[in-house]
Design an enzyme around this catalytic site. Structure first.
Site, PDB file in Angstrom:
ATOM      1  N   GLY A 120       3.445  49.305  26.254  1.00 11.02           N
ATOM      2  CA  GLY A 120       2.287  48.491  25.903  1.00 11.02           C
ATOM      3  C   GLY A 120       1.016  49.244  26.227  1.00 11.02           C
ATOM      4  CG  HIS A 173      -4.652  46.433  30.760  1.00 14.52           C
ATOM      5  ND1 HIS A 173      -5.167  47.211  31.771  1.00 14.52           N
ATOM      6  CD2 HIS A 173      -3.334  46.752  30.695  1.00 14.52           C
ATOM      7  CE1 HIS A 173      -4.205  47.971  32.277  1.00 14.52           C
ATOM      8  NE2 HIS A 173      -3.071  47.704  31.644  1.00 14.52           N
ATOM      9  CG  HIS A 223       0.833  44.870  32.182  1.00 15.63           C
ATOM     10  ND1 HIS A 223       1.345  45.401  33.342  1.00 15.63           N
ATOM     11  CD2 HIS A 223      -0.008  45.822  31.684  1.00 15.63           C
ATOM     12  CE1 HIS A 223       0.822  46.607  33.535  1.00 15.63           C
ATOM     13  NE2 HIS A 223       0.003  46.883  32.536  1.00 15.63           N
ATOM     14  CD  GLU A 224      -0.180  46.286  27.842  1.00 16.88           C
ATOM     15  OE1 GLU A 224      -1.331  46.738  27.934  1.00 16.88           O
ATOM     16  OE2 GLU A 224       0.792  46.808  28.416  1.00 16.88           O
ATOM     17  CB  CYS A 241      -0.151  50.181  34.634  1.00 17.48           C
ATOM     18  SG  CYS A 241      -1.634  50.077  33.634  1.00 17.48           S
ATOM     19  CG  LEU A 242       1.086  53.974  29.722  1.00 16.73           C
ATOM     20  CD1 LEU A 242       0.812  53.987  28.223  1.00 16.73           C
ATOM     21  CD2 LEU A 242       2.090  55.054  30.090  1.00 16.73           C
ATOM     22  CD  GLN A 249      -3.630  50.431  29.525  1.00 13.23           C
ATOM     23  OE1 GLN A 249      -3.093  49.740  28.682  1.00 13.23           O
ATOM     24  NE2 GLN A 249      -2.936  51.075  30.448  1.00 13.23           N
TER      25      GLN A 249
HETATM   26 ZN   LIG Z   1      -1.220  48.494  32.050  1.00 14.05          ZN
END
Ligand SMILES: [Zn+2]
Length: 171
Positions: free
Chosen positions: A46, A140, A136-137, A94-95, A51
Site C-alpha cells: 500500500g 497517512h 493504514h493508508e 510502512c515504506l 509518502q
Molecule cells: Zn505506511
C-alpha cells in the site's frame, strides 16, 4: 511511468493532512499510476500520496498474496464510513519507516467509500489484511502513522533508530 521517491520519517509531509481531489483528471491518473509502480517496486502492499510528497487524498493498495492474481486498487478520496467495535491485531510495517514492524490493533472490519478512475463513488467492505491496509493508508492522508497506534516507548525507540540509520546513510 515513473518510480517516485518515498519520503521517510521524520519528513514533515508525512504529518500533513492531504486535500480532497476533485476527480480523476489526467494528472491524478498519472500520479496513481506512478504510485502503483513505486509501491510494486519497493515492494509494498500500500502507498498513500503523502509518502511521495503529494498532499492529495489518493491511495494505492494490492494485498494479494504471491499465489493470487494481482488486485490493484486505486482510490480517490477514500473514507472509512463504518468500522466494527470488534478489533483485530496484525503486524504492520510502512515504506516510510523502513525495517521496523509492530503489531497494531484496529477495527476488524471497515466499510470504505471512494471515487474510482471513472469518477464514480464505490463502496468496499474489507476484513483481515485488506481492512488493516485500508486503515493504514487512509491514516497517512490524515498525517497519522502506524507508530501512533503503539506504545509511546516503542514509537520513540523506532523514531530514534530510523533517525540514526538516516544519519549513518548520509556519512
Ligand atoms: Zn505506511
Amino acid at each position: 511511468m515513473t518510480i517516485l521517491d518515498i519520503r521517510l520519517i521524520p519528513d514533515p509531509v508525512l504529518r500533513k493532512k492531504a486535500e480532497k481531489v476533485e476527480g480523476p483528471s489526467d494528472e491524478i491518473i498519472t500520479i496513481l499510476d506512478d504510485m502503483a509502480e513505486t509501491m510494486y517496486n519497493a515492494p509494498g502492499i500500500g502507498l498513500a500520496a503523502n509518502q511521495v510528497g503529494v498532499l492529495k487524498r489518493l491511495i494505492v493498495i494490492d494485498c494479494s498474496t504471491e499465489e493470487e492474481e494481482p488486485n490493484l486498487l486505486k482510490m480517490i478520496n477514500p473514507e472509512i464510513i463504518t468500522s466494527t467495535n470488534e478489533k483485530s491485531e496484525l503486524e504492520e510495517g510502512c515504506l516510510s519507516i523502513p525495517e521496523h514492524k509492530s503489531n497494531v490493533v484496529r477495527p476488524s472490519k471497515v466499510e470504505v467509500s471512494y471515487m474510482n478512475l471513472n469518477g464514480e463513488t464505490e463502496k468496499l467492505t474489507a476484513e483481515g489484511l485488506l481492512s488493516a491496509c485500508l486503515q493504514h493508508e487512509i491514516d497517512h492522508l490524515n498525517g497519522i502513522l502506524f507508530i501512533d497506534h503503539i506504545s509511546r516507548l516503542k514509537r520513540d525507540m523506532i523514531i530514534r533508530k530510523v533517525k540514526k540509520q538516516l544519519r549513518e546513510n548520509e556519512k
